[in-house]
Design a protein around this motif. Structure first.
Motif, PDB file in Angstrom:
ATOM      1  N   LEU A   2       0.807  -1.220   0.000  1.00  0.00           N
ATOM      2  CA  LEU A   2       0.000   0.000   0.000  1.00  0.00           C
ATOM      3  C   LEU A   2       0.843   1.274   0.000  1.00  0.00           C
ATOM      4  O   LEU A   2       0.470   2.266  -0.631  1.00  0.00           O
ATOM      5  N   THR A   3       1.951   1.271   0.723  1.00  0.00           N
ATOM      6  CA  THR A   3       2.790   2.473   0.815  1.00  0.00           C
ATOM      7  C   THR A   3       3.853   2.524  -0.272  1.00  0.00           C
ATOM      8  O   THR A   3       4.383   3.598  -0.572  1.00  0.00           O
ATOM      9  N   GLY A   4       4.206   1.367  -0.828  1.00  0.00           N
ATOM     10  CA  GLY A   4       5.289   1.330  -1.799  1.00  0.00           C
ATOM     11  C   GLY A   4       6.652   1.543  -1.161  1.00  0.00           C
ATOM     12  O   GLY A   4       7.631   1.821  -1.847  1.00  0.00           O
ATOM     13  N   ARG A   5       6.709   1.398   0.147  1.00  0.00           N
ATOM     14  CA  ARG A   5       7.940   1.622   0.895  1.00  0.00           C
ATOM     15  C   ARG A   5       8.191   0.430   1.823  1.00  0.00           C
ATOM     16  O   ARG A   5       7.276  -0.309   2.170  1.00  0.00           O
ATOM     17  N   PRO A   6       9.441   0.235   2.265  1.00  0.00           N
ATOM     18  CA  PRO A   6       9.764  -0.909   3.119  1.00  0.00           C
ATOM     19  C   PRO A   6       9.100  -0.833   4.496  1.00  0.00           C
ATOM     20  O   PRO A   6       8.795   0.247   4.998  1.00  0.00           O
ATOM     21  N   VAL A   7       8.917  -2.018   5.084  1.00  0.00           N
ATOM     22  CA  VAL A   7       8.342  -2.140   6.428  1.00  0.00           C
ATOM     23  C   VAL A   7       9.269  -3.024   7.256  1.00  0.00           C
ATOM     24  O   VAL A   7       9.648  -4.109   6.824  1.00  0.00           O
ATOM     25  N   LEU A  66      13.962  -0.808  12.324  1.00  0.00           N
ATOM     26  CA  LEU A  66      14.042  -0.172  11.022  1.00  0.00           C
ATOM     27  C   LEU A  66      14.155  -1.228   9.939  1.00  0.00           C
ATOM     28  O   LEU A  66      14.836  -2.230  10.126  1.00  0.00           O
ATOM     29  N   PRO A  67      13.505  -1.011   8.804  1.00  0.00           N
ATOM     30  CA  PRO A  67      13.682  -1.960   7.704  1.00  0.00           C
ATOM     31  C   PRO A  67      15.101  -1.876   7.159  1.00  0.00           C
ATOM     32  O   PRO A  67      15.733  -0.823   7.227  1.00  0.00           O
ATOM     33  N   VAL A  68      15.576  -2.984   6.632  1.00  0.00           N
ATOM     34  CA  VAL A  68      16.938  -3.033   6.087  1.00  0.00           C
ATOM     35  C   VAL A  68      16.901  -3.445   4.621  1.00  0.00           C
ATOM     36  O   VAL A  68      15.953  -4.074   4.162  1.00  0.00           O
ATOM     37  N   ASP A  69      17.978  -3.085   3.903  1.00  0.00           N
ATOM     38  CA  ASP A  69      18.082  -3.461   2.498  1.00  0.00           C
ATOM     39  C   ASP A  69      18.674  -4.862   2.377  1.00  0.00           C
ATOM     40  O   ASP A  69      18.879  -5.556   3.376  1.00  0.00           O
ATOM     41  N   THR A  70      18.972  -5.284   1.178  1.00  0.00           N
ATOM     42  CA  THR A  70      19.476  -6.642   0.947  1.00  0.00           C
ATOM     43  C   THR A  70      20.857  -6.881   1.542  1.00  0.00           C
ATOM     44  O   THR A  70      21.245  -8.022   1.751  1.00  0.00           O
ATOM     45  N   GLN A  71      21.589  -5.804   1.845  1.00  0.00           N
ATOM     46  CA  GLN A  71      22.898  -5.945   2.494  1.00  0.00           C
ATOM     47  C   GLN A  71      22.795  -5.831   4.015  1.00  0.00           C
ATOM     48  O   GLN A  71      23.810  -5.809   4.708  1.00  0.00           O
ATOM     49  N   GLY A  72      21.564  -5.695   4.528  1.00  0.00           N
ATOM     50  CA  GLY A  72      21.375  -5.593   5.971  1.00  0.00           C
ATOM     51  C   GLY A  72      21.566  -4.194   6.534  1.00  0.00           C
ATOM     52  O   GLY A  72      21.645  -4.015   7.743  1.00  0.00           O
ATOM     53  N   VAL A  81       7.511   1.183  10.514  1.00  0.00           N
ATOM     54  CA  VAL A  81       7.934   0.200  11.512  1.00  0.00           C
ATOM     55  C   VAL A  81       6.652  -0.375  12.117  1.00  0.00           C
ATOM     56  O   VAL A  81       5.801   0.366  12.613  1.00  0.00           O
ATOM     57  N   LEU A  82       6.499  -1.693  12.026  1.00  0.00           N
ATOM     58  CA  LEU A  82       5.317  -2.394  12.510  1.00  0.00           C
ATOM     59  C   LEU A  82       5.650  -3.070  13.830  1.00  0.00           C
ATOM     60  O   LEU A  82       6.588  -3.867  13.908  1.00  0.00           O
ATOM     61  N   TYR A  83       4.891  -2.745  14.869  1.00  0.00           N
ATOM     62  CA  TYR A  83       5.108  -3.318  16.193  1.00  0.00           C
ATOM     63  C   TYR A  83       3.948  -4.248  16.560  1.00  0.00           C
ATOM     64  O   TYR A  83       2.810  -3.786  16.690  1.00  0.00           O
ATOM     65  N   PRO A  84       4.197  -5.537  16.738  1.00  0.00           N
ATOM     66  CA  PRO A  84       3.142  -6.423  17.229  1.00  0.00           C
ATOM     67  C   PRO A  84       2.796  -6.052  18.677  1.00  0.00           C
ATOM     68  O   PRO A  84       3.691  -5.867  19.501  1.00  0.00           O
TER      69      PRO A  84
END
Length: 154
Positions: A18-23, A28-34, A43-46
């Motif tokens: 929906l946002t087109g952005r990382p979650v 914090l979300p990380v890229d493929t290199q961490g 940022v999603l908090y259970p």
């Protein structure tokens, strides 16, 4: 029993779509290199996950999962004097709020599919929980709390 991990993954995927952005979940979300990605992101908090259906013969076939989604704006990469702003944070929250959007044609259900293996989400709620700002980091956030009512599916 409804697995919380699968609910979290389903909501994370829907918010990213929906946002087109990382979650990120709890971080914090990380890229493929961490490495942490630049804002905007979510940022999603259970939060709470209740599995008691309050019946005498409770078979744990229902659950209510609650989450906090923090939509984060921030400075523009490569622009040292830029700042995150309310407009960017609210844009992200507006996109995220589509989790509870109903179909425009008036049909039943929700406009955007929440995929949770082995479970169906029959009711979704969203509550604005305000926002925060951190002027030292030039970050502005907007917060929504989601409550998902679930039952096992065949």
């Amino acid at each position: 029993m409804i697995e919380r991990r699968l609910v979290t993954t389903g909501l994370k995927t829907l918010l990213a779509d929906l946002t087109g952005r990382p979650v990120g979940v709890g971080a914090l979300p990380v890229d493929t290199q961490g490495k942490p990605v630049a804002p905007p992101y979510t940022v999603l908090y259970p939060l709470d996950h209740t599995t008691n259906d309050a019946t005498l013969a409770d078979r744990h076939t229902t659950a209510v999962s609650e989450y906090q989604a923090t939509f984060v704006s921030g400075p523009t990469p490569g622009q040292p004097d830029s700042r995150g702003g309310y407009e960017q944070a609210q844009w992200m929250a507006d996109r995220g709020r589509k989790v509870v959007e109903r179909p425009a044609d008036g049909s039943t259900g929700y406009a955007h599919t929440l995929t949770i293996p082995g479970a169906t989400c029959w009711k979704r709620e969203a509550t604005e929980a305000g926002g925060t700002s951190d002027p030292t980091d030039a970050i502005i956030t907007s917060v929504i709390r989601f409550r998902l009512h679930l039952e096992t599916s065949a």
